[in-house]
Design a protein around this motif. Structure first.
Motif, PDB file in Angstrom:
ATOM      1  N   PRO A 102       0.788  -1.230   0.000  1.00 24.68           N
ATOM      2  CA  PRO A 102       0.000   0.000   0.000  1.00 24.68           C
ATOM      3  C   PRO A 102       0.824   1.287   0.000  1.00 24.68           C
ATOM      4  N   ASP A 103       2.118   1.210   0.362  1.00 27.77           N
ATOM      5  CA  ASP A 103       2.941   2.421   0.411  1.00 27.77           C
ATOM      6  C   ASP A 103       3.838   2.572  -0.806  1.00 27.77           C
ATOM      7  N   LEU A 104       3.767   1.648  -1.746  1.00 22.96           N
ATOM      8  CA  LEU A 104       4.681   1.690  -2.888  1.00 22.96           C
ATOM      9  C   LEU A 104       4.524   2.985  -3.680  1.00 22.96           C
ATOM     10  N   GLY A 105       3.269   3.418  -3.910  1.00 23.53           N
ATOM     11  CA  GLY A 105       3.042   4.634  -4.691  1.00 23.53           C
ATOM     12  C   GLY A 105       3.674   5.851  -4.043  1.00 23.53           C
ATOM     13  N   ALA A 111      10.696   9.193  -4.211  1.00 25.27           N
ATOM     14  CA  ALA A 111      11.956   8.883  -4.887  1.00 25.27           C
ATOM     15  C   ALA A 111      12.021   9.469  -6.287  1.00 25.27           C
ATOM     16  N   GLY A 112      10.912  10.050  -6.766  1.00 25.54           N
ATOM     17  CA  GLY A 112      10.892  10.658  -8.091  1.00 25.54           C
ATOM     18  C   GLY A 112      10.930   9.654  -9.219  1.00 25.54           C
ATOM     19  N   MET A 113      10.221   8.540  -9.060  1.00 26.27           N
ATOM     20  CA  MET A 113      10.211   7.506 -10.093  1.00 26.27           C
ATOM     21  C   MET A 113       8.869   6.795 -10.103  1.00 26.27           C
ATOM     22  N   THR A 114       8.660   5.915 -11.055  1.00 24.35           N
ATOM     23  CA  THR A 114       7.424   5.154 -11.122  1.00 24.35           C
ATOM     24  C   THR A 114       7.466   3.992 -10.135  1.00 24.35           C
ATOM     25  N   LEU A 148      16.286   4.639  -2.989  1.00 23.31           N
ATOM     26  CA  LEU A 148      15.039   4.069  -2.461  1.00 23.31           C
ATOM     27  C   LEU A 148      14.839   4.344  -0.977  1.00 23.31           C
ATOM     28  N   GLU A 149      15.752   5.060  -0.342  1.00 24.99           N
ATOM     29  CA  GLU A 149      15.636   5.309   1.093  1.00 24.99           C
ATOM     30  C   GLU A 149      14.346   6.063   1.412  1.00 24.99           C
ATOM     31  N   GLN A 150      13.724   5.675   2.549  1.00 23.47           N
ATOM     32  CA  GLN A 150      12.422   6.225   2.915  1.00 23.47           C
ATOM     33  C   GLN A 150      12.360   6.527   4.414  1.00 23.47           C
TER      34      GLN A 150
END
Length: 589
Positions: A102-105, A111-114, A148-150
């Motif tokens: 659910p958090d992928l989007g 991250a500025g990507m799809t 990809l760091e979050q």
């Protein structure tokens, strides 16, 4: 291990850690932690490697972190560990995004990507298991692509499904069991990482390499896991009680599951260790024997045979066939009677000890129920339910003698009395420590490692304002509401060892005080630690209770622990003498 520079940091007054200034291989740290545990140091309960650190946990008999740390530093260069275990490579199929991530989007957007590109980068790396922690078999995996760091979520989710693949800071990981959690969920795997029924319960170990393989669908669903929680509980050969109404949350607990922190397994055990030990002593048990822990609303239980019991902790208005059952003393209850417990009039958790101890199969060395790990308690970790049978082992000769004298006293009343008790009782420590209005506690704290990173106003607020215990609190931790605590500086933290009493502050500023069922590691900043002597009060802080924190020095915390040990020793001797007298003189002395 050649000489590396490290510093000593305290984790409250019941644990400390060595932290290295340069990166070290995870397998090397794990091997050194195991070598220290093998020394048999008289003060060491267990050790666990985590994120460039090794945490060392003190036995109850040890009162000084400074002395323990100094001894270990002196021994350090002479310790020889075995070669690290051979590195293994494990592949985990993952379904990315959708209901499973659910958090992928949001992660991809930051991250500025799809989403597809984020998943591609995540699955193209080979990760290393840096440590195990947070939950049984939870791997902290290094090697995440820096793009990809979050950040962690501002407020942890109360429920993260088993198998969830997640990202936080520069680490990724997999939730082995359903649990709360604050990491960003990007996918899910169906491969079980924690298998308590197998000889090797954990799929991964520090130093292993892990890769994620994109999959179109899960090979199984979470339905199988849910069925495991509903499986028939263990049927004891020596039933003592039968659950008629289970109350809000009733579980089997003992002194906890020691020696498994390095795999992410919570020590758990009774939230109010003092009340549990007192109840056991009152009925002549080993003080670490398993008991029932009743939370807020106690339920009702059929007495299957004559029993000697003791109830300590919260006042849940205990009764036997409608007659008030005295607390904090040994009580005879007759077969065929019904024990009932109502809503808490004071405190949060009551403890029911039965002579002989609650009998349930041990899982990883403890009978304690761990709902997150789904082990223990004779019920696969779940709370007791209506119809469950509760067994008790054989009582000691002294306990049996007291039961006989109290039974004779009940029969001498000239009626079929369902209970009788001695006239003396143990002190109610929690009630004596409560505020005059009974609606709060003052808890002593020592500064946490990130204390100075909080604003001066926040530090002052923690030590002056009253915080309210929220209804979402549980055995893992007490969630508090009040004026938020603001952290000024500091980067995203690597997950590290935590202990009961640690006060963590998520980004939303609302502190969480970790309880006995807390995870072994956590990544939120630690503003302070409730001292060990005051941990039992956390167990009795019910939702709505107010807490105020008072700063003390580490030396004062150690002195408070010494006083606790001394008072407990005197209590143990006093109860032993009283039991001997009561058993020989008719149970009234």
């Amino acid at each position: 291990m050649r000489r590396y520079a490290f510093e000593t940091i305290s984790l409250g007054d019941r644990a400390f850690a060595f932290r290295w200034s340069e990166p070290l291989p995870a397998a090397l740290l794990a091997a050194r932690a195991a070598a220290v545990s093998a020394l048999g140091l008289p003060w060491l309960l267990e050790s666990a490697a985590a994120g460039g650190t090794i945490a060392f946990y003190l036995k109850p008999s040890c009162s000084s972190i400074e002395d323990a740390a100094a001894e270990l530093v002196r021994l350090w260069d002479g310790i020889r560990e075995e070669a690290p275990a051979e590195t293994r490579r494990v592949e985990l199929p993952v379904v990315y995004g959708g209901e499973f991530g659910p958090d992928l989007g949001a992660c991809a957007s930051r991250a500025g990507m799809t989403e597809a590109r984020f998943a591609e980068l995540h699955s193209s790396a080979v990760y290393t298991v840096e440590m195990m922690g947070f939950a049984p078999g939870f791997p902290y995996l290094s090697g995440l692509d820096g793009r990809l760091e979050q950040p962690r979520r501002p407020n942890p989710r109360l429920r993260v499904p088993a198998g969830s693949v997640a990202v936080a800071g520069n680490r990724t990981g997999v939730y082995p069991n359903e649990s709360p959690g604050g990491w960003q969920i990007i996918g899910r795997t169906a491969v079980p990482l924690f298998r308590p029924e197998e000889k090797e319960p954990f799929l991964l170990r520090p130093g292993d390499q892990v890769s994620f393989v994109p999959a179109a669908e899960l090979s199984t669903t979470g339905e199988d896991e849910d069925k495991d929680m509903d499986k028939s509980p263990w049927a004891p050969a020596n039933p003592a009680l039968k659950v008629l109404k289970p109350g809000l949350l009733t579980t089997v607990q003992d002194a906890g599951r020691v020696g498994w922190r390095r795999y992410g397994v919570s020590v758990g055990g009774a939230m109010d260790d003092r009340a549990m030990r007192t109840a056991n002593l009152l009925v002549g048990n080993d003080e670490e024997a398993a008991v029932l822990e009743l939370t807020m609303i106690g339920g009702s239980y059929a007495v299957e045979r004559d029993l000697l019991i003791a109830v300590c902790g919260a006042d849940l208005s205990p009764q036997a066939d409608g007659s008030p059952l005295p607390m904090n003393r040994p009580v005879f209850v007759a077969a065929g009677s019904e024990l009932t417990f109502g809503k808490a009039r004071f405190g949060c958790r009551a403890y029911v000890a039965v002579a002989g101890g609650i009998d349930a199969p041990a899982a990883l060395g403890s009978r304690s129920a761990d709902p997150r790990a789904r082990i223990g308690g004779g019920s696969g970790g779940r709370a007791l339910a209506a119809g469950d049978a509760i067994g008790a082992a054989a009582a000691s000769p002294r306990s049996a003698a007291l039961l006989d004298t109290l039974r004779a006293r009940a029969e001498a009343d000239g009626r079929l009395a369902c209970l009788s008790a001695v006239s003396w009782q143990a002190a109610d420590d929690a009630r004596s420590a409560a505020w005059p209005d009974g609606e709060g506690f003052t808890l002593r704290v020592v500064p946490g490692e990130e204390w100075e990173e909080f604003t001066e106003a926040s530090r002052e607020r923690l030590l002056s304002a009253a915080y309210r215990v929220e209804a979402s609190s549980d055995r893992m931790g007490l969630r508090l509401s009040g004026e938020p605590l603001i952290r000024e500086g500091g980067s995203e933290l690597v997950s590290h060892g935590v202990v009961p009493g640690t006060i963590q502050v998520p980004p939303d500023g609302n502190p969480i005080v970790l309880g006995a069922g807390c995870q072994p590691t956590g990544g939120y900043p630690k503003i302070a630690h409730v001292i060990g002597a005051d941990w039992p009060l956390l167990a009795q802080a019910a939702p709505g209770c107010r807490l105020v924190f008072e700063a003390v020095t580490l030396r004062e915390a150690e002195q408070a622990w010494k006083r606790k040990l001394r008072e407990h020793a005197l209590l143990k001797v006093g109860i032993g003498l009283r039991l001997a007298q009561a058993a020989s003189e008719g149970g009234t002395k």
